[in-house]
Write a protein that holds these residues in place. Structure first.
Motif, PDB file in Angstrom:
ATOM      1  N   TYR A  85       0.806  -1.214   0.000  1.00  0.00           N
ATOM      2  CA  TYR A  85       0.000   0.000   0.000  1.00  0.00           C
ATOM      3  C   TYR A  85       0.844   1.271   0.000  1.00  0.00           C
ATOM      4  O   TYR A  85       0.414   2.314   0.464  1.00  0.00           O
ATOM      5  CB  TYR A  85      -0.996  -0.012   1.171  1.00  0.00           C
ATOM      6  N   ASN A  86       2.057   1.171  -0.506  1.00  0.00           N
ATOM      7  CA  ASN A  86       2.905   2.339  -0.775  1.00  0.00           C
ATOM      8  C   ASN A  86       3.161   3.181   0.473  1.00  0.00           C
ATOM      9  O   ASN A  86       3.194   4.404   0.436  1.00  0.00           O
ATOM     10  CB  ASN A  86       2.280   3.221  -1.870  1.00  0.00           C
ATOM     11  N   SER A  87       3.399   2.511   1.588  1.00  0.00           N
ATOM     12  CA  SER A  87       3.605   3.227   2.847  1.00  0.00           C
ATOM     13  C   SER A  87       5.046   3.682   3.007  1.00  0.00           C
ATOM     14  O   SER A  87       5.982   2.964   2.659  1.00  0.00           O
ATOM     15  CB  SER A  87       3.230   2.324   4.027  1.00  0.00           C
ATOM     16  N   TRP A  88       5.208   4.881   3.591  1.00  0.00           N
ATOM     17  CA  TRP A  88       6.526   5.378   3.998  1.00  0.00           C
ATOM     18  C   TRP A  88       6.651   5.348   5.515  1.00  0.00           C
ATOM     19  O   TRP A  88       7.553   5.929   6.084  1.00  0.00           O
ATOM     20  CB  TRP A  88       6.755   6.810   3.507  1.00  0.00           C
ATOM     21  N   SER A  92       8.135  -0.520   8.484  1.00  0.00           N
ATOM     22  CA  SER A  92       9.125  -1.318   7.770  1.00  0.00           C
ATOM     23  C   SER A  92      10.443  -1.366   8.517  1.00  0.00           C
ATOM     24  O   SER A  92      11.169  -2.371   8.464  1.00  0.00           O
ATOM     25  CB  SER A  92       9.346  -0.747   6.367  1.00  0.00           C
ATOM     26  N   HIS A 121       5.348  -1.810   2.602  1.00  0.00           N
ATOM     27  CA  HIS A 121       5.930  -0.462   2.528  1.00  0.00           C
ATOM     28  C   HIS A 121       6.798  -0.325   1.270  1.00  0.00           C
ATOM     29  O   HIS A 121       8.026  -0.247   1.347  1.00  0.00           O
ATOM     30  CB  HIS A 121       6.761  -0.188   3.779  1.00  0.00           C
ATOM     31  N   ASN A 122       6.153  -0.297   0.110  1.00  0.00           N
ATOM     32  CA  ASN A 122       6.909  -0.227  -1.131  1.00  0.00           C
ATOM     33  C   ASN A 122       7.206   1.198  -1.581  1.00  0.00           C
ATOM     34  O   ASN A 122       7.763   1.413  -2.653  1.00  0.00           O
ATOM     35  CB  ASN A 122       6.184  -0.984  -2.245  1.00  0.00           C
ATOM     36  N   HIS A 123       6.860   2.196  -0.776  1.00  0.00           N
ATOM     37  CA  HIS A 123       7.287   3.574  -1.046  1.00  0.00           C
ATOM     38  C   HIS A 123       8.806   3.653  -0.859  1.00  0.00           C
ATOM     39  O   HIS A 123       9.363   2.988   0.018  1.00  0.00           O
ATOM     40  CB  HIS A 123       6.591   4.522  -0.066  1.00  0.00           C
ATOM     41  N   PRO A 124       9.507   4.448  -1.671  1.00  0.00           N
ATOM     42  CA  PRO A 124      10.968   4.538  -1.534  1.00  0.00           C
ATOM     43  C   PRO A 124      11.438   4.856  -0.119  1.00  0.00           C
ATOM     44  O   PRO A 124      12.463   4.324   0.332  1.00  0.00           O
ATOM     45  CB  PRO A 124      11.345   5.651  -2.517  1.00  0.00           C
ATOM     46  N   GLU A 125      10.704   5.698   0.600  1.00  0.00           N
ATOM     47  CA  GLU A 125      11.110   6.035   1.966  1.00  0.00           C
ATOM     48  C   GLU A 125      10.894   4.866   2.924  1.00  0.00           C
ATOM     49  O   GLU A 125      11.659   4.682   3.880  1.00  0.00           O
ATOM     50  CB  GLU A 125      10.365   7.272   2.466  1.00  0.00           C
ATOM     51  N   GLY A 126       9.857   4.070   2.673  1.00  0.00           N
ATOM     52  CA  GLY A 126       9.634   2.892   3.496  1.00  0.00           C
ATOM     53  C   GLY A 126      10.737   1.868   3.310  1.00  0.00           C
ATOM     54  O   GLY A 126      11.208   1.252   4.275  1.00  0.00           O
ATOM     55  N   SER A 177       6.661   8.526  10.159  1.00  0.00           N
ATOM     56  CA  SER A 177       7.412   8.331   8.922  1.00  0.00           C
ATOM     57  C   SER A 177       8.777   7.730   9.207  1.00  0.00           C
ATOM     58  O   SER A 177       9.374   7.961  10.267  1.00  0.00           O
ATOM     59  CB  SER A 177       7.591   9.661   8.182  1.00  0.00           C
TER      60      SER A 177
END
Length: 257
Positions: A85-88, A92, A121-126, A177
């Motif tokens: 779900y694109n979490s940062w 993670s 957490h597939n967001h780059p920051e995650g 975050s």
């Protein structure tokens, strides 16, 4: 990973009642494991048994549905879908410490940390937060000094690890975050003198105290290679038997007791 679990339990009672001092009682009746511990053990279980991160995380969520998960993970855990779900968010990073203990090179640690993060957490920051935490654990257990560890994390991930805690405390707020959790948690470790001091310093930042202490505790455990018996005994006593069993098996295999 026991350092991560200890940090979670010690920091748990301050998550919604933050403090900015290192002078506090380590354990009270309100000190308990949270989602940080449950998902850390899930990652350890996945590595130990060679199961997929996504399926194992969901299984542990279903066993411990009331551990205090964030909203995004809660929806993901309750769903039959498996898409991330694109979490940062810092979820993670708080669960990744077993990766730093189990794999034998920086390259493998970075790859596995990304895998463990990307199922949710597939967001780059995650992904970055998970990789930075796992690599810090790996470097710490591999004999890296604090200066070299900080330089590697800063140069690779662009995190600021130089701002002292005394300055960070002035404007640190509750922030889930990765980018606002991992750097101060690592700074707490860098300023510490031993495991307990690292956890106390992380809690003293206020904010998401259990996760800050979870991350700082993981790296401190790897670096100092010692958790005081009084802390360790209390932590193991407060884990439910299935969590304690997986933790013990993992730590025996990967020499992280």
């Amino acid at each position: 990973m026991l350092g991560a679990i200890a940090g979670d339990i010690i920091g748990s009672r301050f998550e919604h009642a933050p403090i900015q001092t290192v002078d506090f009682e380590l354990f009270t009746d309100a000190s308990c494991f949270t989602d940080d511990t449950v998902l850390t053990v899930a990652v350890a279980d996945s590595i130990f048994n060679g199961t997929s991160y996504g399926n194992t995380l969901k299984n542990y969520f279903r066993r411990y549905p009331d551990a205090g998960y964030g909203g995004g993970f809660l929806k993901w855990g309750q769903s039959d879908a498996s898409q991330p779900y694109n979490s940062w968010g810092n979820g993670s990073a708080m669960r990744v410490s077993p990766v730093g203990f189990a794999f034998g090179s920086s390259e493998l640690v970075l790859l596995e940390a990304e895998k463990s993060a990307a199922v949710t957490h597939n967001h780059p920051e995650g992904i970055k937060g998970a990789q930075a935490t796992a690599l810090a654990v790996f470097l710490a257990r591999s004999g890296s000094g604090k200066d070299a560890l900080a330089e590697e994390i800063e140069s690779r991930f662009g995190y600021d690890l130089h701002t002292p805690l005394d300055i960070r405390r002035r404007d640190h707020t509750f922030d889930i975050s990765c980018q606002k959790t991992v750097p101060p948690a690592l700074r707490a470790f860098l300023e510490s003198t031993d495991f307990e001091d690292a956890v106390r310093k992380a809690v003293s930042l206020g904010g998401d105290s259990d996760t800050l202490a979870c991350i700082a505790g993981a790296v401190a455990h790897a670096f100092y290679r010692h958790i005081p018996d009084a802390i360790l005994d209390t932590v193991l006593d407060r884990l439910e038997s299935p969590l304690r069993r997986v933790t013990t098996l993992f730590c025996n295999r990967y020499s992280c007791l």
